[in-house]
Design an enzyme around this catalytic site. Structure first.
Site, PDB file in Angstrom:
ATOM      1  N   LYS A  22       0.991  -1.274   0.131  1.00  0.00           N
ATOM      2  CA  LYS A  22       0.041   0.133  -0.114  1.00  0.00           C
ATOM      3  C   LYS A  22       0.855   1.137   0.038  1.00  0.00           C
ATOM      4  CE  LYS A  22      -2.585   2.574   3.522  1.00  0.00           C
ATOM      5  NZ  LYS A  22      -1.251   3.169   4.039  1.00  0.00           N
ATOM      6  N   ASN A  23       1.876   1.347   0.814  1.00  0.00           N
ATOM      7  CA  ASN A  23       2.654   2.543   1.070  1.00  0.00           C
ATOM      8  C   ASN A  23       3.741   2.790  -0.264  1.00  0.00           C
ATOM      9  OD1 ASN A  23       1.363   2.815   3.374  1.00  0.00           O
ATOM     10  ND2 ASN A  23       2.892   2.513   4.804  1.00  0.00           N
ATOM     11  N   ARG A  92      -4.377  10.817   3.600  1.00  0.00           N
ATOM     12  CA  ARG A  92      -2.853  11.515   3.922  1.00  0.00           C
ATOM     13  C   ARG A  92      -2.092  11.358   2.618  1.00  0.00           C
ATOM     14  NH1 ARG A  92      -0.017  14.665   7.781  1.00  0.00           N
ATOM     15  NH2 ARG A  92       2.301  14.238   7.454  1.00  0.00           N
ATOM     16  N   CYS A 116      -5.495   8.349   8.484  1.00  0.00           N
ATOM     17  CA  CYS A 116      -5.930   7.698   9.621  1.00  0.00           C
ATOM     18  C   CYS A 116      -5.795   8.328  10.876  1.00  0.00           C
ATOM     19  CB  CYS A 116      -4.774   6.364   9.755  1.00  0.00           C
ATOM     20  SG  CYS A 116      -5.663   5.098   9.627  1.00  0.00           S
ATOM     21  N   ARG A 121      -0.742  14.621  12.758  1.00  0.00           N
ATOM     22  CA  ARG A 121       0.427  14.461  11.705  1.00  0.00           C
ATOM     23  C   ARG A 121       0.619  15.845  10.922  1.00  0.00           C
ATOM     24  NH1 ARG A 121      -1.880   8.851   8.982  1.00  0.00           N
ATOM     25  NH2 ARG A 121       0.344   8.797   8.122  1.00  0.00           N
ATOM     26  N   PRO A 122       1.416  16.831  11.440  1.00  0.00           N
ATOM     27  CA  PRO A 122       1.744  17.878  10.585  1.00  0.00           C
ATOM     28  C   PRO A 122       2.561  17.639   9.307  1.00  0.00           C
ATOM     29  CG  PRO A 122       3.193  17.483  12.568  1.00  0.00           C
ATOM     30  CD  PRO A 122       2.163  16.590  12.436  1.00  0.00           C
ATOM     31  N   ASP A 124       4.858  20.070   8.507  1.00  0.00           N
ATOM     32  CA  ASP A 124       5.954  21.142   8.501  1.00  0.00           C
ATOM     33  C   ASP A 124       7.259  20.620   7.915  1.00  0.00           C
ATOM     34  OD1 ASP A 124       5.871  19.477  10.584  1.00  0.00           O
ATOM     35  OD2 ASP A 124       7.307  20.504  12.040  1.00  0.00           O
ATOM     36  N   ASP A 307       3.603   0.595  11.800  1.00  0.00           N
ATOM     37  CA  ASP A 307       2.377   0.078  11.135  1.00  0.00           C
ATOM     38  C   ASP A 307       2.282  -1.379  11.514  1.00  0.00           C
ATOM     39  OD1 ASP A 307       1.796   2.474  10.024  1.00  0.00           O
ATOM     40  OD2 ASP A 307       2.369   1.944   8.094  1.00  0.00           O
ATOM     41  N   ARG A 399      -9.149   0.133   4.214  1.00  0.00           N
ATOM     42  CA  ARG A 399      -8.083   1.016   3.738  1.00  0.00           C
ATOM     43  C   ARG A 399      -6.667   0.440   3.287  1.00  0.00           C
ATOM     44  NH1 ARG A 399      -8.053   6.780   6.666  1.00  0.00           N
ATOM     45  NH2 ARG A 399      -6.513   6.784   4.885  1.00  0.00           N
TER      46      ARG A 399
END
Ligand code: UD1
Length: 420
Positions: A22-23, A92, A116, A121-122, A124, A307, A399
Site C-alpha cells: 500500500k505504501n 494523507r 488515519c 500528523r503535521p 511542517d 504500522d 483502507r
C-alpha cells in the site's frame, strides 16, 4: 454498515498471496502525474486508499482504472493542480500529489490532508524541505506551492519522514540542476519510488541510504511503463503475528526476509521458526512458545515499524510474559488498546509507551476499529479467542488490506463480513 464476525481458536494453515505494498502504490499513483503517459502498476491491491487516489487522478484530468489486477494510470490529460478538501480530507497520501504536481506544472494547491486517526500528523517537514529546494509556500486554509526556481538544491530533513522524503524526490526529479536530500527515510517503498521514477527516465540514486541525489531531467520520453511494486511487508507481518496467536503453519510465495527483519528478530525462536531461501521467507511454523516480546522500540525503518505496532500489542496479550512497546514514530498511536482491553487484556499506556502483561484469560468481545492497523490488531485479538467476537468500523481496515477476511478464511479462520 459492515462488521466482521470472528469465531476464534482455529489454527492457520496454508499459503498467502501478499499484495503489493500500500505504501508503495499510493506515492506511485501520485508520481505517475509526472510521467504524462501510461503507467501500469501490477498486482495493485483494490483497497479503499487506492480507490481515493484514483479519484484524485481523475479529478486532475487523468484516467485511472483497473484491468484485472493491474492499475492503469493515464496522466497525459492531467491539466489541474488544485485539490479541494473533499479530495484530501480522507487520505494523507493526497499530499504526495504536491511533489508530483510541482514537477509537472511548477504549481500545486491542496487543502489540509486527512488520513488515519493515529495522532497529530503535521506537514511542517514537507514544507521546510520544499522551501529549501526553491518552492514558495503559502499557508492559509489550504496550502499553495509554486516553484520560484527550478535548479535543484540541498535540504536535510530534521526527521526521517517517509512522506516528506517522497515529496522532495518527486518535486526535484524534473529540474535543471542537482538536488541532494539528506537524513532521508530508508523504507523499501522509497526505493520503489526511485526505481519507478528511474524507469520513466529520472536520474535518482541513494534511496535506501541516508542521502538521495537527484540529477534533474528536463523531459521524460516514452509513452508506457509497467511497474511491479515491492510486496507489502506490513501485510506479511500482520499474518505472521496472526499465526503467532493462532498457531499453525503459513507459507509465503518468497517474501523479502530483509524487509521484515525487525519483526523476525523479536518473533523468531520465540513464537515461530522461519524457513527462508535466498533471502526470501518461504514458510513460518508456529510452535506456541511465546514468552512475551520484551522491549520493542518503534522507530523509522529498518527498526520495528509503527504500522505493525498495534498487531504486535495484540499478539503480546496472548504471550506468557511481559512486553513493553515504545512508539517513537506516532507517539499517541494507542487508541485501539481500549478495544483490546474489552477482551480482558492487561494493557497499560503511559505517554508513548505501552506495557502488556500477557497470560491473562481473554474472552470474546464486541470491538470497534478506529483506524487501519488498530483494526488489524482487533482481528488478531478475535482470532486468538475461543468464542464469537465482532469488529465494526471495517471501512478502516479496508483502507489497507484487500480482502483480509477472505485470505484468513482460506487459511482456516472462521471470519465473515456481515452487512447490517
Ligand atoms: C508513512 C506511511 C504510514 C507510516 C508512516 C511511518 C504511507 C502512505 N504512509 O506515513 O503508513 O505509518 O510513514 O512509517 O507511506 N511528521 C512531522 N511533520 C511532517 C511529517 C511528519 O512532524 O511534516 C511526523 C509525523 O507526525 C509522525 C512522524 O513524523 O510522527 C512520521 O511521519 P511520516 O514518516 O511522515 O509518515 P507518513 O509519510 O505520513
Amino acid at each position: 454498515m459492515e462488521k466482521f464476525v470472528v469465531r476464534g481458536g482455529n489454527k492457520l494453515f496454508g499459503e498467502i498471496e501478499i499484495q503489493s505494498a500500500k505504501n508503495s502504490v499510493l506515492p506511485l499513483i501520485a508520481a505517475s502525474i509526472i510521467y504524462e503517459g501510461k503507467t501500469y502498476i501490477e498486482d495493485c491491491p483494490k483497497i479503499y486508499d487506492v480507490l481515493v487516489m484514483m479519484k484524485i487522478i481523475e479529478k486532475l484530468g487523468g484516467k485511472a482504472y483497473f484491468d484485472k489486477n493491474t492499475l492503469v494510470l493515464d496522466t497525459e490529460g492531467v491539466n489541474d493542480w488544485n485539490l479541494p478538501e473533499d479530495m484530501t480530507k480522507e487520505i494523507r497520501a493526497s499530499l504526495f500529489t504536491v511533489g508530483a504536481l510541482l514537477s509537472r506544472f511548477g504549481y500545486a494547491s491542496i487543502s489540509a490532508p486527512g488520513g488515519c486517526n493515529i495522532g497529530s500528523r503535521p506537514i511542517d517537514i514537507h514544507i521546510d524541505c520544499l522551501k529549501d529546494l526553491g518552492v514558495n509556500v503559502y499557508e492559509g486554509e489550504s496550502f499553495s506551492f509554486s516553484k520560484k526556481t527550478n535548479n535543484g538544491g540541498i535540504t536535510k530533513l530534521r526527521y526521517k519522514s517517509v512522506g516528506a522524503t517522497e515529496n522532495a524526490i518527486m518535486a526535484s526529479v524534473k529540474s535543471n540542476g542537482v538536488t541532494v536530500i539528506e537524513n532521508v527515510a530508508k523504507e523499501p517503498e522509497i526505493v520503489d519510488l526511485q526505481n519507478y521514477l528511474n524507469a520513466i527516465g529520472g536520474k535518482i540514486s541513494g534511496a535506501g541510504s541516508d542521502r538521495i541525489v537527484i540529477e534533474g531531467v528536463k523531459k521524460f520520453n516514452g509513452k508506457e511503463v509497467r511497474f511491479k511494486p515491492v510486496k507489502d511487508r506490513i501485510e506479511v507481518g500482520t499474518f505472521i503475528l496472526a499465526g503467532a496467536v493462532c498457531g499453525g503453519e503459513l507459507r509465503f510465495k518468497g517474501e523479502s526476509f530483509e524487509n521484515s527483519s525487525a519483526l523476525i528478530k523479536i518473533i523468531e525462536h520465540n513464537a515461530c521458526k522461519i524457513y527462508s531461501k535466498n533471502g526470501k521467507i518461504e514458510c513460518v511454523k508456529f510452535d506456541g512458545q511465546t514468552h512475551g516480546y520484551g522491549f520493542v522500540s518503534v522507530d523509522p525503518y529498518p527498526s520495528f515499524p509503527t504500522d505493525l505496532q498495534p498487531q504486535l500489542v495484540a499478539a503480546a496479550s496472548f504471550s506468557d510474559g511481559l512486553t513493553v512497546v515504545v512508539d517513537n514514530v506516532f507517539k499517541r498511536r494507542f487508541g485501539y488498546t481500549e478495544q483490546l482491553k474489552k477482551t480482558g487484556a492487561d494493557i497499560a499506556v503511559y505517554d508513548n509507551a505501552c506495557v502488556i502483561n500477557g497470560g491473562k484469560k481473554l474472552s470474546s468481545a464486541e470491538m470497534i476499529a478506529g483506524d487501519l492497523r488498530g483494526g488489524a490488531a482487533l482481528i488478531i485479538q478475535a482470532l486468538g479467542i475461543c468464542g464469537e467476537s465482532t469488529i465494526s468500523g471495517v471501512r478502516h481496515i479496508d483502507r489497507g488490506y484487500d480482502g483480509i477476511e477472505e485470505k484468513l478464511h482460506l487459511l482456516g479462520a472462521d471470519i465473515h463480513r456481515i452487512y447490517y
